[in-house]
Scaffold this active site. Structure first.
Site, PDB file in Angstrom:
ATOM      1  N   LYS A   9       0.835  -1.203   0.000  1.00 59.85           N
ATOM      2  CA  LYS A   9       0.000   0.000   0.000  1.00 59.85           C
ATOM      3  C   LYS A   9       0.881   1.269   0.000  1.00 59.85           C
ATOM      4  O   LYS A   9       2.097   1.183   0.186  1.00 59.85           O
ATOM      5  CB  LYS A   9      -0.938  -0.062   1.213  1.00 59.85           C
ATOM      6  CG  LYS A   9      -1.952  -1.221   1.133  1.00 59.85           C
ATOM      7  CD  LYS A   9      -2.833  -1.262   2.377  1.00 59.85           C
ATOM      8  CE  LYS A   9      -3.892  -2.356   2.291  1.00 59.85           C
ATOM      9  NZ  LYS A   9      -4.729  -2.397   3.524  1.00 59.85           N
ATOM     10  N   TYR A  49     -12.389  -2.649  -3.326  1.00 65.42           N
ATOM     11  CA  TYR A  49     -12.936  -2.660  -1.975  1.00 65.42           C
ATOM     12  C   TYR A  49     -14.462  -2.603  -1.951  1.00 65.42           C
ATOM     13  O   TYR A  49     -15.052  -2.097  -0.993  1.00 65.42           O
ATOM     14  CB  TYR A  49     -12.316  -1.522  -1.162  1.00 65.42           C
ATOM     15  CG  TYR A  49     -10.884  -1.809  -0.731  1.00 65.42           C
ATOM     16  CD1 TYR A  49     -10.582  -2.901   0.087  1.00 65.42           C
ATOM     17  CD2 TYR A  49      -9.823  -0.993  -1.137  1.00 65.42           C
ATOM     18  CE1 TYR A  49      -9.281  -3.173   0.495  1.00 65.42           C
ATOM     19  CE2 TYR A  49      -8.514  -1.267  -0.730  1.00 65.42           C
ATOM     20  CZ  TYR A  49      -8.250  -2.359   0.084  1.00 65.42           C
ATOM     21  OH  TYR A  49      -6.960  -2.628   0.495  1.00 65.42           O
ATOM     22  N   ASN A 112      -1.854  -0.049   7.306  1.00 63.09           N
ATOM     23  CA  ASN A 112      -1.332  -1.387   7.614  1.00 63.09           C
ATOM     24  C   ASN A 112      -0.487  -2.008   6.512  1.00 63.09           C
ATOM     25  O   ASN A 112      -0.302  -3.223   6.446  1.00 63.09           O
ATOM     26  CB  ASN A 112      -2.455  -2.313   8.089  1.00 63.09           C
ATOM     27  CG  ASN A 112      -3.524  -2.545   7.038  1.00 63.09           C
ATOM     28  OD1 ASN A 112      -3.427  -2.018   5.919  1.00 63.09           O
ATOM     29  ND2 ASN A 112      -4.524  -3.344   7.360  1.00 63.09           N
ATOM     30  N   HIS A 115      -1.685  -5.624   1.522  1.00 59.70           N
ATOM     31  CA  HIS A 115      -2.954  -6.304   1.264  1.00 59.70           C
ATOM     32  C   HIS A 115      -2.672  -7.685   0.698  1.00 59.70           C
ATOM     33  O   HIS A 115      -1.768  -7.848  -0.127  1.00 59.70           O
ATOM     34  CB  HIS A 115      -3.789  -5.518   0.245  1.00 59.70           C
ATOM     35  CG  HIS A 115      -4.935  -6.320  -0.317  1.00 59.70           C
ATOM     36  ND1 HIS A 115      -6.139  -6.435   0.349  1.00 59.70           N
ATOM     37  CD2 HIS A 115      -5.039  -7.092  -1.432  1.00 59.70           C
ATOM     38  CE1 HIS A 115      -6.941  -7.234  -0.364  1.00 59.70           C
ATOM     39  NE2 HIS A 115      -6.299  -7.637  -1.443  1.00 59.70           N
ATOM     40  N   GLU A 126      -9.420  -9.945  -7.874  1.00 61.74           N
ATOM     41  CA  GLU A 126      -8.487  -8.828  -7.680  1.00 61.74           C
ATOM     42  C   GLU A 126      -7.377  -8.843  -8.734  1.00 61.74           C
ATOM     43  O   GLU A 126      -6.976  -7.787  -9.232  1.00 61.74           O
ATOM     44  CB  GLU A 126      -7.923  -8.870  -6.252  1.00 61.74           C
ATOM     45  CG  GLU A 126      -9.002  -8.538  -5.214  1.00 61.74           C
ATOM     46  CD  GLU A 126      -8.637  -8.886  -3.780  1.00 61.74           C
ATOM     47  OE1 GLU A 126      -7.480  -9.296  -3.508  1.00 61.74           O
ATOM     48  OE2 GLU A 126      -9.525  -8.761  -2.902  1.00 61.74           O
TER      49      GLU A 126
HETATM   50  P1  IDP Z   1      -7.682  -7.255   5.324  1.00 60.80           P
HETATM   51  O1  IDP Z   1      -6.906  -6.181   4.572  1.00 60.80           O
HETATM   52  O2  IDP Z   1      -6.852  -7.842   6.426  1.00 60.80           O
HETATM   53  O3  IDP Z   1      -8.309  -8.284   4.433  1.00 60.80           O
HETATM   54  P2  IDP Z   1     -10.338  -6.083   5.619  1.00 60.80           P
HETATM   55  O4  IDP Z   1     -11.256  -6.291   6.774  1.00 60.80           O
HETATM   56  O5  IDP Z   1     -10.694  -6.700   4.309  1.00 60.80           O
HETATM   57  O6  IDP Z   1      -8.872  -6.505   6.094  1.00 60.80           O
HETATM   58  O7  IDP Z   1     -10.208  -4.498   5.431  1.00 60.80           O
HETATM   59  C1  IDP Z   1      -9.602  -3.976   4.269  1.00 60.80           C
HETATM   60  C2  IDP Z   1      -8.719  -2.812   4.657  1.00 60.80           C
HETATM   61  O8  IDP Z   1      -9.534  -1.740   5.132  1.00 60.80           O
HETATM   62  C3  IDP Z   1      -7.742  -3.089   5.806  1.00 60.80           C
HETATM   63  O9  IDP Z   1      -6.567  -3.713   5.379  1.00 60.80           O
HETATM   64  C4  IDP Z   1      -7.473  -1.678   6.296  1.00 60.80           C
HETATM   65  O10 IDP Z   1      -6.548  -1.003   5.429  1.00 60.80           O
HETATM   66  C5  IDP Z   1      -8.845  -1.036   6.144  1.00 60.80           C
HETATM   67  N1  IDP Z   1      -9.624  -1.121   7.382  1.00 60.80           N
HETATM   68  C6  IDP Z   1     -10.327  -2.167   7.846  1.00 60.80           C
HETATM   69  N2  IDP Z   1     -10.919  -1.897   9.021  1.00 60.80           N
HETATM   70  C7  IDP Z   1     -10.586  -0.617   9.297  1.00 60.80           C
HETATM   71  C8  IDP Z   1     -10.888   0.264  10.387  1.00 60.80           C
HETATM   72  O11 IDP Z   1     -11.595  -0.068  11.330  1.00 60.80           O
HETATM   73  N3  IDP Z   1     -10.339   1.518  10.315  1.00 60.80           N
HETATM   74  C9  IDP Z   1      -9.547   1.937   9.280  1.00 60.80           C
HETATM   75  N4  IDP Z   1      -9.243   1.139   8.245  1.00 60.80           N
HETATM   76  C10 IDP Z   1      -9.758  -0.121   8.250  1.00 60.80           C
HETATM   77 MG    MG Z   2      -9.837  -8.046   3.013  1.00 59.14          MG
END
Ligand code: IDP
Ligand code: MG
Length: 149
Positions: A9, A49, A112, A115, A126
């Site tokens: 990212k 997304y 984070n 992805h 994707e």
């Molecule tokens: P993942 O990336 O581990 O699959 P997902 O639940 O699919 O997690 O969420 C996609 C992305 O959305 C996360 O990697 C993160 O960047 C963002 N995200 C998810 N939950 C939150 C939140 O509560 N606050 C801010 N960003 C979030």
């Molecule tokens: Mg995800």
């Protein structure tokens, strides 16, 4: 062999973690079949997304992912989808184990770093969002001889 989609990212690129992250996948023995630096458009971000549309963090997520270049890749290996997610660590870096990418390099769920697709179906979807067919290469991966019995 299974393929999965991985994105470093914008924060990962800006924080100069591309080499370090690529090295982790390479050293595991994943074959890289597609790799590029690109800017994610609003349209691509919306497709990627779509499952999160309507959630409170969605607008921030789209702003984040379109804010600066990302590195996208397709990696191939045994159980690549779940293995990559293990290497990436838990979504919230505070829950991610040390030794994982998020555990080692991140602190905030909204930054984070990485992805990875969550299923084989998501991976296929994707990959098709980010790569044209001719950007995915078929070639002989020499380490396979020593990776697999
Ligand atoms: P993942 O990336 O581990 O699959 P997902 O639940 O699919 O997690 O969420 C996609 C992305 O959305 C996360 O990697 C993160 O960047 C963002 N995200 C998810 N939950 C939150 C939140 O509560 N606050 C801010 N960003 C979030
Ligand atoms: Mg995800």
């Amino acid at each position: 062999m299974e393929q999965t989609f991985v994105m470093i990212k914008p924060d990962g690129v800006q924080r100069s973690l591309v080499g370090e992250i690529l090295a982790r996948f390479e050293k595991k023995g994943f074959k890289i079949v597609g790799l590029k630096l690109m800017k994610v458009t609003e349209e691509l971000a919306g497709l990627h997304y779509q499952e999160h549309k309507g959630k409170p963090f969605y607008p921030g997520l789209i702003k984040y992912i379109t804010s600066a270049p990302v590195v996208v890749m397709v990696v191939e290996g045994k159980n690549a989808v779940s293995e990559v997610r293990k290497i990436n660590g838990a979504t919230n870096p505070l829950d991610a184990q040390p030794g994982t990418i998020r555990g080692d390099f991140a602190q905030d769920i909204g930054r984070n770093v990485i992805h990875g697709s969550d299923s084989v179906e998501s991976a296929k979807r994707e990959i098709s969002i980010y790569f044209k067919q001719d950007e995915l290469l078929e070639y002989n991966y020499a380490p396979a001889t020593w990776l697999f019995e």
